[in-house]
Design an enzyme around this catalytic site. Structure first.
Site, PDB file in Angstrom:
ATOM      1  N   GLU A 118       0.844  -1.203   0.000  1.00  0.00           N
ATOM      2  CA  GLU A 118       0.000   0.000   0.000  1.00  0.00           C
ATOM      3  C   GLU A 118       0.875   1.247   0.000  1.00  0.00           C
ATOM      4  O   GLU A 118       1.754   1.395   0.855  1.00  0.00           O
ATOM      5  CB  GLU A 118      -0.879   0.047   1.261  1.00  0.00           C
ATOM      6  CG  GLU A 118      -1.801  -1.129   1.442  1.00  0.00           C
ATOM      7  CD  GLU A 118      -3.150  -0.947   0.754  1.00  0.00           C
ATOM      8  OE1 GLU A 118      -3.400   0.143   0.175  1.00  0.00           O
ATOM      9  OE2 GLU A 118      -3.955  -1.899   0.799  1.00  0.00           O
ATOM     10  N   HIS A 154      -3.949  -2.776  -8.174  1.00  0.00           N
ATOM     11  CA  HIS A 154      -5.215  -3.357  -7.713  1.00  0.00           C
ATOM     12  C   HIS A 154      -6.277  -3.251  -8.807  1.00  0.00           C
ATOM     13  O   HIS A 154      -7.075  -4.175  -9.016  1.00  0.00           O
ATOM     14  CB  HIS A 154      -5.672  -2.629  -6.438  1.00  0.00           C
ATOM     15  CG  HIS A 154      -6.648  -3.404  -5.616  1.00  0.00           C
ATOM     16  ND1 HIS A 154      -7.227  -2.895  -4.486  1.00  0.00           N
ATOM     17  CD2 HIS A 154      -7.143  -4.662  -5.769  1.00  0.00           C
ATOM     18  CE1 HIS A 154      -8.051  -3.816  -3.973  1.00  0.00           C
ATOM     19  NE2 HIS A 154      -8.015  -4.889  -4.736  1.00  0.00           N
ATOM     20  N   ASP A 164      -7.384   1.940  -7.633  1.00  0.00           N
ATOM     21  CA  ASP A 164      -6.015   2.213  -7.165  1.00  0.00           C
ATOM     22  C   ASP A 164      -5.004   1.259  -7.812  1.00  0.00           C
ATOM     23  O   ASP A 164      -5.415   0.196  -8.295  1.00  0.00           O
ATOM     24  CB  ASP A 164      -5.957   2.129  -5.626  1.00  0.00           C
ATOM     25  CG  ASP A 164      -6.290   0.720  -5.091  1.00  0.00           C
ATOM     26  OD1 ASP A 164      -7.325   0.158  -5.508  1.00  0.00           O
ATOM     27  OD2 ASP A 164      -5.507   0.197  -4.279  1.00  0.00           O
TER      28      ASP A 164
HETATM   29 ZN   LIG Z   1      -6.305  -1.515  -3.315  1.00  0.00          ZN
END
Ligand SMILES: [Zn+2]
Length: 179
Positions: A118, A154, A164
């Protein structure tokens, strides 16, 4: 002879250290969003974006609290300064991808075969240069441990649900990966 061996070993470990990014271990704090999956075969890295809905979008604690509420996690989180946090051991399956399909092969349930990373950024604030640097260092070190064949966003594996990583410069990323 002994001296040369020690010198060689020290130089070798220096090289290894230079290649390994600095990682802050948060695995003791994150007790949700993953499960053991013995002998899982990892060959995918999934890049995400995330931010805190609180006052400061780039508050690590805020993001972790949201993850906790949803019972999700990635293996790594990279903050705005490029600090890398390990949230889940790579050996474990982390719940970051959700319902997902790898376009190249049609493989499903990519949590089982991927490592999730992330980046802290928002749909209107692009990732920082320091985050790209950390991301590339991290993925290069992951590639030393796993035969990574796919590095995807993603949105590539869940296009109907996810958009994203946001404002992510793939061209820059691939140039840095090949440098
Ligand atoms: Zn994601």
């Amino acid at each position: 002879m002994k001296f040369y061996l020690i010198l060689f070993l020290s130089l070798t470990s220096l090289v290894v250290l230079a290649q390994s990014p600095n990682i802050i271990d948060y695995t003791a704090k994150v007790h949700w969003g993953f499960r053991p999956l013995p002998d899982r075969k990892v060959d995918v890295v999934v890049i995400h974006s995330t931010y805190s809905l609180g006052k400061n979008p780039f508050d690590v604690a805020g993001v972790l609290e949201q993850f906790r509420q949803y019972g999700v996690s990635s293996h790594y989180l990279i903050d705005r300064d490029g600090e890398i946090y390990r949230l889940v051991p790579e050996d474990d399956e982390a719940f970051h991808a959700g319902k997902s399909v790898l376009p190249e092969t049609g493989r499903k349930n990519l949590n089982a075969t991927s490592i999730g990373i992330e980046l802290m950024n928002t749909p209107t604030i692009a990732p920082d240069q320091r985050q790209y640097t950390a991301l590339v260092e991290l993925i290069k070190s992951i590639k030393q441990r796993y035969p990574i064949h796919y590095i995807v966003g993603h949105s590539d594996i869940a296009p109907k649900r996810k958009s994203d990583p946001w404002d992510f410069n793939w061209k820059k990323f691939w140039q840095m990966m090949s440098a």
